[in-house]
Design a protein around this motif. Structure first.
Motif, PDB file in Angstrom:
ATOM      1  N   ILE A 103       0.864  -1.283   0.103  1.00  0.00           N
ATOM      2  CA  ILE A 103       0.219  -0.191   0.103  1.00  0.00           C
ATOM      3  C   ILE A 103       1.148   1.268   0.395  1.00  0.00           C
ATOM      4  CG2 ILE A 103      -1.715   1.548   1.290  1.00  0.00           C
ATOM      5  CD1 ILE A 103      -2.578  -1.335   2.495  1.00  0.00           C
ATOM      6  N   VAL A 104       2.034   1.103   1.298  1.00  0.00           N
ATOM      7  CA  VAL A 104       2.942   2.634   0.837  1.00  0.00           C
ATOM      8  C   VAL A 104       3.571   3.026  -0.686  1.00  0.00           C
ATOM      9  CG1 VAL A 104       4.583   3.442   1.922  1.00  0.00           C
ATOM     10  CG2 VAL A 104       3.599   2.612   2.995  1.00  0.00           C
ATOM     11  N   TYR A 105       4.486   1.374  -1.473  1.00  0.00           N
ATOM     12  CA  TYR A 105       4.338   1.768  -2.907  1.00  0.00           C
ATOM     13  C   TYR A 105       3.164   1.765  -3.430  1.00  0.00           C
ATOM     14  CZ  TYR A 105       6.535   0.522  -6.558  1.00  0.00           C
ATOM     15  OH  TYR A 105       7.907   0.190  -8.466  1.00  0.00           O
ATOM     16  N   LEU A 106       2.302   1.814  -3.219  1.00  0.00           N
ATOM     17  CA  LEU A 106       1.081   1.878  -4.238  1.00  0.00           C
ATOM     18  C   LEU A 106       0.924   3.346  -4.081  1.00  0.00           C
ATOM     19  CD1 LEU A 106      -0.476   1.197  -6.551  1.00  0.00           C
ATOM     20  CD2 LEU A 106      -3.082   1.160  -4.936  1.00  0.00           C
ATOM     21  N   ALA A 107       1.025   4.003  -3.050  1.00  0.00           N
ATOM     22  CA  ALA A 107       0.748   5.460  -2.873  1.00  0.00           C
ATOM     23  C   ALA A 107       2.304   6.266  -3.617  1.00  0.00           C
ATOM     24  CB  ALA A 107       0.702   6.213  -1.436  1.00  0.00           C
ATOM     25  N   ALA A 108       3.293   6.145  -2.885  1.00  0.00           N
ATOM     26  CA  ALA A 108       4.221   5.988  -3.775  1.00  0.00           C
ATOM     27  C   ALA A 108       4.549   6.557  -4.953  1.00  0.00           C
ATOM     28  CB  ALA A 108       5.574   5.927  -3.039  1.00  0.00           C
ATOM     29  N   ARG A 109       4.123   4.814  -5.922  1.00  0.00           N
ATOM     30  CA  ARG A 109       4.124   4.465  -6.958  1.00  0.00           C
ATOM     31  C   ARG A 109       3.395   5.782  -8.152  1.00  0.00           C
ATOM     32  NH1 ARG A 109       6.747   3.960 -11.633  1.00  0.00           N
ATOM     33  NH2 ARG A 109       6.855   2.113 -12.959  1.00  0.00           N
ATOM     34  N   GLU A 110       2.376   5.832  -7.158  1.00  0.00           N
ATOM     35  CA  GLU A 110       0.321   7.222  -8.355  1.00  0.00           C
ATOM     36  C   GLU A 110       1.211   8.527  -7.904  1.00  0.00           C
ATOM     37  OE1 GLU A 110      -2.784   6.634  -7.352  1.00  0.00           O
ATOM     38  OE2 GLU A 110      -3.522   4.877  -7.519  1.00  0.00           O
ATOM     39  N   LEU A 111       2.198   8.559  -6.760  1.00  0.00           N
ATOM     40  CA  LEU A 111       2.649   9.478  -7.331  1.00  0.00           C
ATOM     41  C   LEU A 111       3.937  10.124  -7.843  1.00  0.00           C
ATOM     42  CD1 LEU A 111       1.998  10.397  -2.230  1.00  0.00           C
ATOM     43  CD2 LEU A 111       0.204  11.884  -4.354  1.00  0.00           C
ATOM     44  N   THR A 112       3.913   9.788  -7.626  1.00  0.00           N
ATOM     45  CA  THR A 112       5.689  10.084  -8.674  1.00  0.00           C
ATOM     46  C   THR A 112       5.701   9.768  -9.810  1.00  0.00           C
ATOM     47  OG1 THR A 112       6.481   7.320  -8.539  1.00  0.00           O
ATOM     48  CG2 THR A 112       7.561   9.066  -6.852  1.00  0.00           C
ATOM     49  N   ALA A 113       4.671   8.759 -10.312  1.00  0.00           N
ATOM     50  CA  ALA A 113       4.265   9.172 -12.112  1.00  0.00           C
ATOM     51  C   ALA A 113       3.231  10.144 -11.711  1.00  0.00           C
ATOM     52  CB  ALA A 113       3.331   7.988 -12.019  1.00  0.00           C
ATOM     53  N   ALA A 114       2.411  10.805 -11.274  1.00  0.00           N
ATOM     54  CA  ALA A 114       1.848  11.685 -11.496  1.00  0.00           C
ATOM     55  C   ALA A 114       2.878  13.053 -11.795  1.00  0.00           C
ATOM     56  CB  ALA A 114       0.802  11.759 -10.346  1.00  0.00           C
ATOM     57  N   MET A 115       3.841  12.869 -10.775  1.00  0.00           N
ATOM     58  CA  MET A 115       5.040  14.175 -10.978  1.00  0.00           C
ATOM     59  C   MET A 115       5.625  14.151 -12.532  1.00  0.00           C
ATOM     60  SD  MET A 115       5.987  15.340  -7.200  1.00  0.00           S
ATOM     61  CE  MET A 115       6.616  13.568  -7.045  1.00  0.00           C
ATOM     62  N   GLY A 116       5.369  12.602 -13.561  1.00  0.00           N
ATOM     63  CA  GLY A 116       5.854  12.349 -14.403  1.00  0.00           C
ATOM     64  C   GLY A 116       7.753  11.274 -13.773  1.00  0.00           C
ATOM     65  N   LEU A 117       7.832  10.470 -13.030  1.00  0.00           N
ATOM     66  CA  LEU A 117       9.090  10.400 -12.848  1.00  0.00           C
ATOM     67  C   LEU A 117       8.049   8.914 -12.494  1.00  0.00           C
ATOM     68  CD1 LEU A 117      10.068  12.652 -10.120  1.00  0.00           C
ATOM     69  CD2 LEU A 117      10.698  12.624 -11.553  1.00  0.00           C
ATOM     70  N   THR A 118       8.461   8.433 -14.416  1.00  0.00           N
ATOM     71  CA  THR A 118       7.724   7.118 -14.227  1.00  0.00           C
ATOM     72  C   THR A 118       8.245   5.555 -13.771  1.00  0.00           C
ATOM     73  OG1 THR A 118       7.828   7.327 -17.104  1.00  0.00           O
ATOM     74  CG2 THR A 118       6.208   7.406 -15.484  1.00  0.00           C
ATOM     75  N   SER A 119       9.592   6.779 -13.926  1.00  0.00           N
ATOM     76  CA  SER A 119      11.034   5.828 -14.421  1.00  0.00           C
ATOM     77  C   SER A 119      11.125   5.236 -13.195  1.00  0.00           C
ATOM     78  CB  SER A 119      12.329   6.095 -15.146  1.00  0.00           C
ATOM     79  OG  SER A 119      12.861   7.467 -14.635  1.00  0.00           O
ATOM     80  N   LEU A 120      11.571   5.349 -12.203  1.00  0.00           N
ATOM     81  CA  LEU A 120      11.615   5.768 -10.610  1.00  0.00           C
ATOM     82  C   LEU A 120      11.360   4.299 -10.226  1.00  0.00           C
ATOM     83  CD1 LEU A 120      10.584   8.744  -8.439  1.00  0.00           C
ATOM     84  CD2 LEU A 120      13.193   7.754  -9.206  1.00  0.00           C
ATOM     85  N   GLY A 121       9.884   3.654 -10.869  1.00  0.00           N
ATOM     86  CA  GLY A 121       9.764   1.952 -10.452  1.00  0.00           C
ATOM     87  C   GLY A 121       9.884   1.245 -11.440  1.00  0.00           C
ATOM     88  N   GLY A 122       9.040   0.023 -11.589  1.00  0.00           N
ATOM     89  CA  GLY A 122       9.410  -0.507 -12.745  1.00  0.00           C
ATOM     90  C   GLY A 122       9.837  -1.860 -12.217  1.00  0.00           C
ATOM     91  N   HIS A 123       9.840  -2.619 -13.395  1.00  0.00           N
ATOM     92  CA  HIS A 123       9.542  -4.522 -12.504  1.00  0.00           C
ATOM     93  C   HIS A 123      11.659  -4.897 -12.629  1.00  0.00           C
ATOM     94  CE1 HIS A 123       5.369  -5.934 -13.994  1.00  0.00           C
ATOM     95  NE2 HIS A 123       5.152  -4.700 -13.058  1.00  0.00           N
ATOM     96  N   PRO A 124      11.736  -4.715 -13.794  1.00  0.00           N
ATOM     97  CA  PRO A 124      13.758  -5.255 -13.506  1.00  0.00           C
ATOM     98  C   PRO A 124      13.606  -4.204 -12.344  1.00  0.00           C
ATOM     99  CG  PRO A 124      12.656  -3.806 -15.814  1.00  0.00           C
ATOM    100  CD  PRO A 124      11.765  -3.597 -14.658  1.00  0.00           C
ATOM    101  N   GLN A 125      13.791  -2.736 -12.287  1.00  0.00           N
ATOM    102  CA  GLN A 125      14.823  -2.022 -10.990  1.00  0.00           C
ATOM    103  C   GLN A 125      14.141  -2.076  -9.594  1.00  0.00           C
ATOM    104  OE1 GLN A 125      12.860  -1.199 -13.664  1.00  0.00           O
ATOM    105  NE2 GLN A 125      12.496   0.698 -14.000  1.00  0.00           N
ATOM    106  N   MET A 126      12.591  -2.226  -9.610  1.00  0.00           N
ATOM    107  CA  MET A 126      12.015  -2.156  -8.188  1.00  0.00           C
ATOM    108  C   MET A 126      11.331  -3.783  -7.845  1.00  0.00           C
ATOM    109  SD  MET A 126      12.105  -0.328  -5.741  1.00  0.00           S
ATOM    110  CE  MET A 126      12.159   1.665  -6.187  1.00  0.00           C
ATOM    111  N   VAL A 127      10.350  -3.869  -9.231  1.00  0.00           N
ATOM    112  CA  VAL A 127       9.514  -4.930  -8.051  1.00  0.00           C
ATOM    113  C   VAL A 127      10.680  -6.196  -7.759  1.00  0.00           C
ATOM    114  CG1 VAL A 127       7.931  -6.566  -9.192  1.00  0.00           C
ATOM    115  CG2 VAL A 127       7.446  -3.961  -9.307  1.00  0.00           C
ATOM    116  N   ARG A 128      11.039  -6.764  -8.321  1.00  0.00           N
ATOM    117  CA  ARG A 128      11.918  -8.145  -8.759  1.00  0.00           C
ATOM    118  C   ARG A 128      13.337  -7.804  -7.639  1.00  0.00           C
ATOM    119  NH1 ARG A 128      16.736 -11.088 -10.084  1.00  0.00           N
ATOM    120  NH2 ARG A 128      15.946 -13.309 -10.666  1.00  0.00           N
ATOM    121  N   PRO A 129      14.116  -6.998  -7.554  1.00  0.00           N
ATOM    122  CA  PRO A 129      15.134  -6.918  -6.348  1.00  0.00           C
ATOM    123  C   PRO A 129      14.382  -6.528  -5.672  1.00  0.00           C
ATOM    124  CG  PRO A 129      15.316  -5.691  -8.686  1.00  0.00           C
ATOM    125  CD  PRO A 129      14.336  -6.007  -8.393  1.00  0.00           C
ATOM    126  N   LEU A 130      13.916  -5.143  -5.563  1.00  0.00           N
ATOM    127  CA  LEU A 130      13.741  -5.108  -3.388  1.00  0.00           C
ATOM    128  C   LEU A 130      12.330  -5.173  -3.395  1.00  0.00           C
ATOM    129  CD1 LEU A 130      15.221  -1.387  -4.223  1.00  0.00           C
ATOM    130  CD2 LEU A 130      16.156  -3.050  -3.133  1.00  0.00           C
TER     131      LEU A 130
END
Length: 247
Positions: A103-130
């Motif tokens: 839930i915390v990650y969902l809120a952070a992902r939506e807020l950063t994507a709303a500011m155009g920072l879509t590359s801060l998350g993602g499956h290869p760089q965030m979901v799989r390793p962290l």
């Protein structure tokens, strides 16, 4: 076929790509076969098809480098224990659960994507390793060793959380490609709409998506508690009285 009737055979590519994904073939192979089938149905010769594929490769030859470099960095970090460190760190937070973390990650992902920072998350760089290892670590801290079925379930929820946060968060960003496309299409149709207004109308949808998926994540915690907390009792073995020696 008369000139007034459009040539619809190139639409066979749509059927090919649907069949390929339904049958779970390799996505790269499905896309290549779809491109060749569509071009052949449109009347392109073999040399024309190869020329078009070659031109597309030349124009996007830097794209594989952009994709492969982050993967190499993530792979190097994983080799040096990134996943293990993430699991150990989250295990120190006793109140952490998989649902709360996501839930915390969902809120952070939506807020950063709303500011155009879509590359801060993602499956290869965030979901799989962290994210997925942290969800597994938080669950292991509460319930002990997890079966593979639960591990795969947690990884699927982690990937879904990233998808939901990105998909509905980026709709609020004014310079998002879909917003530009919609405003351009409406402008050509004689309807003048500001991109900011379109982005503002994406906020209620993003809030609704957050509430719905957060509710699903809360249900995930409850489901894990039912499946892992109620461990079956080991039946007691009846004791056999010892007999006297010689009888």
């Amino acid at each position: 076929m008369t000139p007034d009737i459009p040539h619809l055979w190139p639409l066979i590519g749509v059927a090919v790509i649907i069949a390929g994904f339904v049958l779970r073939f390799n996505p790269m192979l499905v896309v290549i076969v779809t491109a060749v089938a569509t071009a052949a149905a449109a009347g392109f010769g073999p040399m024309t098809i190869l020329t078009a594929i070659g031109n597309g490769f030349i124009k996007t030859r830097n794209l594989p480098l952009i994709i492969l470099l982050p993967l190499a960095v993530i792979g190097l970090l994983e080799r040096h224990g990134l996943r293990q460190h993430a699991q150990n760190w989250i295990s120190r937070i006793k109140s952490a659960t998989a649902g709360r973390l996501l839930i915390v990650y969902l809120a952070a992902r939506e807020l950063t994507a709303a500011m155009g920072l879509t590359s801060l998350g993602g499956h290869p760089q965030m979901v799989r390793p962290l994210l997925a290892p942290m969800a597994e670590g938080a669950t292991e801290t509460r319930y002990g060793k997890l079966p593979d079925r639960i591990r795969h379930k947690l990884r699927a929820y982690a990937a879904a959380t990233d998808n939901v946060g990105l998909f509905f968060g980026e709709d609020i960003f004014v310079a998002f490609g879909a917003i530009v496309l919609m405003t351009t299409f409406l402008h050509e149709a004689g309807i003048d709409v500001e991109p900011l207004h379109v982005a503002m109308w994406g906020i209620p949808t993003a809030i609704a998506a957050f509430i719905i998926h957060a509710w699903r994540l809360r249900r995930l915690d409850q489901a894990l508690a039912r499946e892992l907390d109620g461990k079956p009792e080991v039946p007691a073995v009846p004791s056999v009285p010892a007999t006297q020696e010689g009888r």
